[in-house]
Design a protein around this motif. Structure first.
Motif, PDB file in Angstrom:
ATOM      1  N   ILE A  83      10.049  -9.518 -15.392  1.00 25.35           N
ATOM      2  CA  ILE A  83      11.111 -10.319 -16.019  1.00 25.35           C
ATOM      3  C   ILE A  83      10.911 -10.331 -17.534  1.00 25.35           C
ATOM      4  CG2 ILE A  83      12.148 -12.616 -16.166  1.00 25.35           C
ATOM      5  CD1 ILE A  83      11.007 -12.992 -13.236  1.00 25.35           C
ATOM      6  N   GLY A  84      11.954  -9.949 -18.260  1.00 24.88           N
ATOM      7  CA  GLY A  84      11.843  -9.814 -19.718  1.00 24.88           C
ATOM      8  C   GLY A  84      11.081  -8.550 -20.032  1.00 24.88           C
ATOM      9  N   ALA A  85      11.534  -7.442 -19.426  1.00 23.61           N
ATOM     10  CA  ALA A  85      10.783  -6.180 -19.443  1.00 23.61           C
ATOM     11  C   ALA A  85      10.741  -5.486 -20.799  1.00 23.61           C
ATOM     12  CB  ALA A  85      11.347  -5.229 -18.382  1.00 23.61           C
ATOM     13  N   GLY A  86      11.612  -5.849 -21.723  1.00 22.81           N
ATOM     14  CA  GLY A  86      11.574  -5.251 -23.067  1.00 22.81           C
ATOM     15  C   GLY A  86      11.781  -3.753 -23.042  1.00 22.81           C
ATOM     16  N   THR A  87      10.798  -3.000 -23.528  1.00 23.13           N
ATOM     17  CA  THR A  87      10.879  -1.533 -23.551  1.00 23.13           C
ATOM     18  C   THR A  87      10.453  -0.918 -22.219  1.00 23.13           C
ATOM     19  OG1 THR A  87       8.612  -1.336 -24.340  1.00 23.13           O
ATOM     20  CG2 THR A  87      10.337  -1.442 -26.023  1.00 23.13           C
ATOM     21  N   GLY A  88       9.918  -1.755 -21.328  1.00 23.08           N
ATOM     22  CA  GLY A  88       9.484  -1.269 -20.023  1.00 23.08           C
ATOM     23  C   GLY A  88       8.033  -0.824 -19.977  1.00 23.08           C
ATOM     24  N   SER A  89       7.244  -1.131 -20.994  1.00 23.38           N
ATOM     25  CA  SER A  89       5.854  -0.662 -21.016  1.00 23.38           C
ATOM     26  C   SER A  89       5.058  -1.178 -19.813  1.00 23.38           C
ATOM     27  CB  SER A  89       5.167  -1.030 -22.330  1.00 23.38           C
ATOM     28  OG  SER A  89       5.118  -2.438 -22.508  1.00 23.38           O
ATOM     29  N   LEU A  90       5.212  -2.471 -19.493  1.00 19.40           N
ATOM     30  CA  LEU A  90       4.508  -3.018 -18.326  1.00 19.40           C
ATOM     31  C   LEU A  90       5.098  -2.486 -17.026  1.00 19.40           C
ATOM     32  CD1 LEU A  90       3.596  -6.773 -18.914  1.00 19.40           C
ATOM     33  CD2 LEU A  90       2.131  -5.004 -17.945  1.00 19.40           C
ATOM     34  N   SER A  91       6.412  -2.350 -16.976  1.00 18.69           N
ATOM     35  CA  SER A  91       7.075  -1.811 -15.775  1.00 18.69           C
ATOM     36  C   SER A  91       6.567  -0.410 -15.463  1.00 18.69           C
ATOM     37  CB  SER A  91       8.593  -1.770 -15.968  1.00 18.69           C
ATOM     38  OG  SER A  91       9.121  -3.056 -16.149  1.00 18.69           O
ATOM     39  N   ILE A  92       6.435   0.411 -16.499  1.00 15.12           N
ATOM     40  CA  ILE A  92       5.967   1.790 -16.325  1.00 15.12           C
ATOM     41  C   ILE A  92       4.540   1.794 -15.790  1.00 15.12           C
ATOM     42  CG2 ILE A  92       5.422   3.968 -17.508  1.00 15.12           C
ATOM     43  CD1 ILE A  92       8.505   3.170 -17.343  1.00 15.12           C
ATOM     44  N   GLU A  93       3.672   0.994 -16.417  1.00 15.58           N
ATOM     45  CA  GLU A  93       2.280   0.961 -15.960  1.00 15.58           C
ATOM     46  C   GLU A  93       2.177   0.382 -14.549  1.00 15.58           C
ATOM     47  OE1 GLU A  93      -1.025   1.148 -18.105  1.00 15.58           O
ATOM     48  OE2 GLU A  93      -0.197   0.659 -20.080  1.00 15.58           O
ATOM     49  N   ALA A  94       3.004  -0.606 -14.232  1.00 13.07           N
ATOM     50  CA  ALA A  94       3.010  -1.173 -12.881  1.00 13.07           C
ATOM     51  C   ALA A  94       3.414  -0.111 -11.859  1.00 13.07           C
ATOM     52  CB  ALA A  94       3.955  -2.367 -12.820  1.00 13.07           C
ATOM     53  N   ALA A  95       4.420   0.687 -12.196  1.00 18.46           N
ATOM     54  CA  ALA A  95       4.882   1.751 -11.296  1.00 18.46           C
ATOM     55  C   ALA A  95       3.804   2.808 -11.103  1.00 18.46           C
ATOM     56  CB  ALA A  95       6.156   2.390 -11.845  1.00 18.46           C
ATOM     57  N   LEU A  96       3.090   3.139 -12.178  1.00 18.27           N
ATOM     58  CA  LEU A  96       2.026   4.136 -12.081  1.00 18.27           C
ATOM     59  C   LEU A  96       0.872   3.623 -11.216  1.00 18.27           C
ATOM     60  CD1 LEU A  96       2.127   5.431 -15.751  1.00 18.27           C
ATOM     61  CD2 LEU A  96       2.669   6.766 -13.710  1.00 18.27           C
ATOM     62  N   GLN A  97       0.621   2.315 -11.252  1.00 16.02           N
ATOM     63  CA  GLN A  97      -0.431   1.746 -10.405  1.00 16.02           C
ATOM     64  C   GLN A  97       0.031   1.619  -8.958  1.00 16.02           C
ATOM     65  OE1 GLN A  97      -2.172  -1.859 -12.023  1.00 16.02           O
ATOM     66  NE2 GLN A  97      -3.539  -0.637 -13.276  1.00 16.02           N
ATOM     67  N   SER A  98       1.283   1.218  -8.765  1.00 12.39           N
ATOM     68  CA  SER A  98       1.825   1.019  -7.420  1.00 12.39           C
ATOM     69  C   SER A  98       2.059   2.347  -6.700  1.00 12.39           C
ATOM     70  CB  SER A  98       3.130   0.223  -7.505  1.00 12.39           C
ATOM     71  OG  SER A  98       3.724   0.105  -6.255  1.00 12.39           O
TER      72      SER A  98
END
Length: 196
Positions: free
Chosen positions: A46-61
């Motif tokens: 939530i409040g993903a901004g540029t998606g930096s955390l989303s990208i890293e989360a996807a790479l871990q998941s």
């Protein structure tokens, strides 16, 4: 980025950036450690901004899904561009504000809250509905008020939680010398949803 080998804490300059705030590398590493993302996890950012955390989360998941909620159109475009850059098609960029943008999302193993737009209580109520038992909730805050509000809301909901403040200083060259440049301090609140 073909032949990209993932290690937590992708360098900030590897992301495509605009005028949207981005969670910096050192903070991302701490958030990911608190989130304890496992293979196949479903994550809401939530409040993903540029998606930096989303990208890293996807790479871990790896095989899981990531739902990146962002209210700025520029942010949505950056999330899509970064998802393509890092080869993470599991990242779905959702234009909208929480909690409304969370309404149709599936149950999640991890929920990351990086921006609440003053609606933290309502967002946490919706997060509580979506988070699986044993799921992890990680909130980043830049103000003392958000930190206090998050701790109070988690206490009301009987979520065991912990918090820390992180101040990062990076070294940079100034002519022939070096000096430290401080980034904004960040508070990280993490909690786990228990039975009942």
């Amino acid at each position: 980025m073909s032949n990209y080998h993932y290690y937590p804490g992708i360098a900030d300059n590897e992301f495509i950036r605009g005028d949207i705030p981005m969670t910096k590398q050192e903070i991302r590493i701490q958030v990911l450690a608190k989130a304890r993302i496992a293979k196949g996890d479903t994550i809401i950012d939530i409040g993903a901004g540029t998606g930096s955390l989303s990208i890293e989360a996807a790479l871990q998941s790896q095989t899981g899904a990531v739902f990146a909620i962002e209210r700025e159109t520029e942010g949505i475009e950056l999330i899509k561009a970064n998802a393509q850059r890092f080869g993470t098609p599991a990242v779905s960029a959702i234009l909208g504000s929480a909690p409304e943008a969370m309404a149709a999302l599936p149950q999640a193993d991890v929920i990351l809250i990086g921006g609440s737009g003053g609606k933290l209580s309502a967002i946490l109520a919706e997060a509580d509905r979506l988070l699986k038992v044993g799921g992890r909730l990680v909130i980043t805050a830049i103000t003392v008020e958000t930190l206090h509000g998050a701790l109070q809301e988690l206490k009301k909901r009987n979520y065991p939680s912990e918090a820390c403040g992180i101040q990062v200083s990076r070294i940079r060259s100034v002519g022939a010398s070096h000096m430290f440049q401080a980034l904004n301090p960040i508070y990280i609140i993490s909690a786990t949803k228990e039975e009942g």
